[in-house]
Motif scaffolding. Structure first.
Motif, mmCIF file in Angstrom:
data_model
loop_
_atom_site.group_PDB
_atom_site.id
_atom_site.type_symbol
_atom_site.label_atom_id
_atom_site.label_comp_id
_atom_site.label_asym_id
_atom_site.label_seq_id
_atom_site.Cartn_x
_atom_site.Cartn_y
_atom_site.Cartn_z
ATOM 1 N N SER A 49 0.878 -1.165 0.000
ATOM 2 C CA SER A 49 0.000 0.000 0.000
ATOM 3 C C SER A 49 0.914 1.212 0.000
ATOM 4 N N ILE A 50 0.765 2.062 -1.024
ATOM 5 C CA ILE A 50 1.679 3.180 -1.215
ATOM 6 C C ILE A 50 0.875 4.474 -1.321
ATOM 7 N N GLU A 51 1.265 5.466 -0.557
ATOM 8 C CA GLU A 51 0.638 6.783 -0.676
ATOM 9 C C GLU A 51 1.056 7.388 -2.010
ATOM 10 N N LEU A 52 0.194 8.192 -2.578
ATOM 11 C CA LEU A 52 0.451 8.778 -3.894
ATOM 12 C C LEU A 52 1.826 9.439 -3.972
ATOM 13 N N GLN A 53 2.195 10.224 -2.972
ATOM 14 C CA GLN A 53 3.459 10.959 -3.033
ATOM 15 C C GLN A 53 4.688 10.039 -2.958
ATOM 16 N N MET A 54 4.488 8.773 -2.593
ATOM 17 C CA MET A 54 5.597 7.819 -2.518
ATOM 18 C C MET A 54 5.640 6.880 -3.725
ATOM 19 N N VAL A 72 -2.360 2.025 -4.612
ATOM 20 C CA VAL A 72 -1.978 3.424 -4.451
ATOM 21 C C VAL A 72 -3.157 4.172 -3.839
ATOM 22 N N HIS A 73 -2.871 4.861 -2.753
ATOM 23 C CA HIS A 73 -3.918 5.587 -2.024
ATOM 24 C C HIS A 73 -3.859 7.062 -2.386
ATOM 25 N N SER A 107 -7.051 3.370 -4.263
ATOM 26 C CA SER A 107 -7.926 3.488 -3.095
ATOM 27 C C SER A 107 -7.999 4.936 -2.640
ATOM 28 N N GLY A 108 -9.026 5.221 -1.887
ATOM 29 C CA GLY A 108 -9.231 6.556 -1.349
ATOM 30 C C GLY A 108 -10.603 6.642 -0.717
ATOM 31 N N PHE A 113 -15.148 9.790 -7.063
ATOM 32 C CA PHE A 113 -14.001 10.469 -7.675
ATOM 33 C C PHE A 113 -13.043 9.444 -8.287
ATOM 34 N N LEU A 114 -12.754 8.372 -7.548
ATOM 35 C CA LEU A 114 -11.850 7.335 -8.045
ATOM 36 C C LEU A 114 -12.422 6.670 -9.293
ATOM 37 N N ARG A 115 -13.718 6.383 -9.275
ATOM 38 C CA ARG A 115 -14.355 5.766 -10.427
ATOM 39 C C ARG A 115 -14.233 6.652 -11.660
#
Length: 125
Positions: A49-54, A72-73, A107-108, A113-115
């Protein structure tokens, strides 16, 4: 019938896998590791699981080459709007990564919004 254990504690993930290797595990990462596949293999995790900025596309390619996947979150749109106000928009890059198959799961907190983001990445494909 389906369980995935997600944790920041990679030692615990490794211990869980030793107890029952049928369980799927996901390591939460909040840093850029020199060898992400090695980190995941060390704790027996099939995914990160990786945050967007990473997130880094080369890390995603290395994970895929090793048979691993990623999640990616993304922050909520109101959090992304702070960057938008200063000319920083990650959405074009995210769409490219989605089209290239580099992001396995997005994910979020804002599912609609993700869809829309995923749909827009594949429009015209």
């Amino acid at each position: 019938g389906h369980v995935r254990i997600i944790s920041f504690d990679h030692k615990e993930l490794a211990a869980i896998r030793r107890r029952d290797d049928r369980l799927r595990t996901q390591a939460i990462l909040h840093a850029r590791h020199a060898d992400i596949a090695h980190v995941l293999n060390s704790c027996g995790a099939e995914s990160a699981s990786i945050e967007l900025q990473m997130f880094d596309p080369e890390d995603a390619r290395a994970m895929h080459a090793a048979g691993l996947c990623n999640r990616v979150h993304l922050p909520r749109p109101d959090r992304l709007a702070v960057g938008w106000a200063h000319g920083r928009d990650p959405l074009p890059r995210i769409r490219t990564w989605l089209r290239q198959g580099l992001i396995d799961v997005l994910s979020g907190d804002d599912v609609a919004f993700l869809r829309r983001l995923v749909e827009s990445a594949h429009e015209g494909s």
